[in-house]
Motif scaffolding. Structure first.
Motif, PDB file in Angstrom:
ATOM      1  N   ALA A 183     -20.633  18.050 133.334  1.00 30.55           N
ATOM      2  CA  ALA A 183     -20.633  18.900 132.135  1.00 30.55           C
ATOM      3  C   ALA A 183     -21.374  20.210 132.401  1.00 30.55           C
ATOM      4  CB  ALA A 183     -21.282  18.151 130.970  1.00 30.55           C
ATOM      5  N   THR A 184     -22.502  20.122 133.102  1.00 28.83           N
ATOM      6  CA  THR A 184     -23.287  21.320 133.416  1.00 28.83           C
ATOM      7  C   THR A 184     -22.486  22.272 134.300  1.00 28.83           C
ATOM      8  OG1 THR A 184     -25.263  19.949 133.324  1.00 28.83           O
ATOM      9  CG2 THR A 184     -25.511  22.111 134.309  1.00 28.83           C
ATOM     10  N   THR A 185     -21.799  21.703 135.306  1.00 32.28           N
ATOM     11  CA  THR A 185     -20.962  22.516 136.198  1.00 32.28           C
ATOM     12  C   THR A 185     -19.867  23.215 135.396  1.00 32.28           C
ATOM     13  OG1 THR A 185     -21.358  20.943 137.980  1.00 32.28           O
ATOM     14  CG2 THR A 185     -19.496  22.439 138.259  1.00 32.28           C
ATOM     15  N   PHE A 186     -19.248  22.484 134.493  1.00 28.71           N
ATOM     16  CA  PHE A 186     -18.191  23.059 133.658  1.00 28.71           C
ATOM     17  C   PHE A 186     -18.722  24.236 132.836  1.00 28.71           C
ATOM     18  CE2 PHE A 186     -16.269  23.098 129.370  1.00 28.71           C
ATOM     19  CZ  PHE A 186     -14.974  23.485 129.706  1.00 28.71           C
ATOM     20  N   ILE A 187     -19.869  24.049 132.215  1.00 29.04           N
ATOM     21  CA  ILE A 187     -20.446  25.115 131.390  1.00 29.04           C
ATOM     22  C   ILE A 187     -20.786  26.340 132.241  1.00 29.04           C
ATOM     23  CG2 ILE A 187     -22.492  25.746 130.032  1.00 29.04           C
ATOM     24  CD1 ILE A 187     -22.433  22.960 128.847  1.00 29.04           C
ATOM     25  N   GLU A 188     -21.372  26.087 133.418  1.00 33.50           N
ATOM     26  CA  GLU A 188     -21.726  27.213 134.295  1.00 33.50           C
ATOM     27  C   GLU A 188     -20.485  27.997 134.719  1.00 33.50           C
ATOM     28  OE1 GLU A 188     -24.053  25.273 137.263  1.00 33.50           O
ATOM     29  OE2 GLU A 188     -25.866  25.318 136.020  1.00 33.50           O
ATOM     30  N   GLN A 189     -19.399  27.258 135.008  1.00 36.54           N
ATOM     31  CA  GLN A 189     -18.150  27.941 135.399  1.00 36.54           C
ATOM     32  C   GLN A 189     -17.609  28.787 134.249  1.00 36.54           C
ATOM     33  OE1 GLN A 189     -15.820  24.577 136.556  1.00 36.54           O
ATOM     34  NE2 GLN A 189     -16.429  24.662 138.702  1.00 36.54           N
ATOM     35  N   GLN A 190     -17.691  28.246 133.036  1.00 32.19           N
ATOM     36  CA  GLN A 190     -17.206  28.981 131.875  1.00 32.19           C
ATOM     37  C   GLN A 190     -18.008  30.265 131.676  1.00 32.19           C
ATOM     38  OE1 GLN A 190     -14.326  27.068 131.509  1.00 32.19           O
ATOM     39  NE2 GLN A 190     -14.541  27.383 129.332  1.00 32.19           N
ATOM     40  N   ILE A 191     -19.319  30.160 131.854  1.00 29.48           N
ATOM     41  CA  ILE A 191     -20.185  31.330 131.674  1.00 29.48           C
ATOM     42  C   ILE A 191     -19.888  32.371 132.750  1.00 29.48           C
ATOM     43  CG2 ILE A 191     -22.585  32.144 131.743  1.00 29.48           C
ATOM     44  CD1 ILE A 191     -23.376  29.414 130.509  1.00 29.48           C
ATOM     45  N   GLU A 192     -19.744  31.907 134.001  1.00 29.25           N
ATOM     46  CA  GLU A 192     -19.441  32.829 135.095  1.00 29.25           C
ATOM     47  C   GLU A 192     -18.113  33.523 134.900  1.00 29.25           C
ATOM     48  OE1 GLU A 192     -19.707  30.990 138.985  1.00 29.25           O
ATOM     49  OE2 GLU A 192     -21.765  30.385 138.511  1.00 29.25           O
ATOM     50  N   ALA A 193     -17.129  32.800 134.364  1.00 25.48           N
ATOM     51  CA  ALA A 193     -15.799  33.364 134.153  1.00 25.48           C
ATOM     52  C   ALA A 193     -15.787  34.296 132.949  1.00 25.48           C
ATOM     53  CB  ALA A 193     -14.780  32.242 133.979  1.00 25.48           C
ATOM     54  N   GLY A 194     -16.926  34.413 132.264  1.00 25.86           N
ATOM     55  CA  GLY A 194     -17.001  35.305 131.113  1.00 25.86           C
ATOM     56  C   GLY A 194     -16.367  34.719 129.858  1.00 25.86           C
ATOM     57  N   LEU A 195     -16.044  33.432 129.928  1.00 23.56           N
ATOM     58  CA  LEU A 195     -15.411  32.796 128.774  1.00 23.56           C
ATOM     59  C   LEU A 195     -16.459  32.415 127.729  1.00 23.56           C
ATOM     60  CD1 LEU A 195     -12.915  30.491 130.687  1.00 23.56           C
ATOM     61  CD2 LEU A 195     -12.385  32.591 129.438  1.00 23.56           C
ATOM     62  N   LEU A 196     -17.697  32.338 128.186  1.00 23.28           N
ATOM     63  CA  LEU A 196     -18.781  31.960 127.285  1.00 23.28           C
ATOM     64  C   LEU A 196     -19.922  32.935 127.461  1.00 23.28           C
ATOM     65  CD1 LEU A 196     -19.118  28.145 127.888  1.00 23.28           C
ATOM     66  CD2 LEU A 196     -18.170  29.264 125.898  1.00 23.28           C
TER      67      LEU A 196
END
Ligand SMILES: [Zn+2]
Length: 139
Positions: free
Chosen positions: A84-97
Motif C-alpha cells: 500500500a505504501t509503495t502504491f501511494i508513493e508511486q501515485q504521488i510521484e506520478a503527480g496523481l496525488l
C-alpha cells in the motif's frame, strides 16, 4: 486503499485464535477488519506523517491472534502495508496525488466529510455507495 486492507484481512483472518468460540471469532474478525481499514485510511490521509504503519497495525491487532501465529500475522501485515505504501508513493510521484487521496463525497451522520477512499472510478466509498445509486436514479 480498500483493496489493500481487504488483502491484509484475507491473509490473516484464518489465523485468529482457533480455540475461541464462533461468536468470539466473528467479533475478532470484525475488529481486525476495522483496524486494517483504519490503518489504510490513515495511511492514505497522511502518507508522509504516519511512521511505521505496519508496526502500528500489528500492535493494534496482535491480541486477536495466538502467540504461535503472530509471526505470520506480522509478516502479512508488513507485506500488505508495504504494498500500500509503495502504491501511494508511486501515485504521488506520478503527480496523481498531492499527498492525499480522493475522498468519498458523503457526509457522515455526525456531519463530517467521510474520510474513506471511494471505490475505483466512483465518488463514494463502499459504505456510501448507495448514495451514488440514489443520485443516478434521481438524475
Ligand atoms: Zn463514505
Amino acid at each position: 486503499m480498500y483493496q489493500y486492507s481487504r488483502a491484509i484481512y484475507r491473509a490473516i483472518k484464518d489465523l485468529i485464535d482457533p480455540y475461541a468460540t464462533k461468536t468470539t471469532q466473528l467479533e475478532y474478525r470484525r475488529a481486525v477488519l476495522v483496524e486494517c481499514e483504519l490503518t489504510m485510511g490513515r495511511l492514505a490521509d497522511d502518507p508522509h506523517y504516519f511512521a511505521r504503519p505496519d508496526r502500528a497495525l500489528f500492535a493494534d491487532i496482535r491480541r486477536y491472534f495466538p502467540i504461535t501465529n503472530q509471526a505470520q500475522v506480522a509478516w502479512s501485515v508488513r507485506e500488505g502495508v508495504g504494498a500500500a505504501t509503495t502504491f501511494i508513493e508511486q501515485q504521488i510521484e506520478a503527480g496523481l496525488l498531492d499527498g492525499g487521496i480522493a475522498r468519498c463525497h458523503a457526509t457522515t451522520r455526525k456531519g463530517n466529510a467521510c474520510q474513506r477512499t471511494p471505490l475505483p472510478g466512483r465518488d463514494y466509498c463502499p459504505s456510501h455507495q448507495h448514495l451514488e445509486r440514489a443520485a443516478i436514479v434521481a438524475a
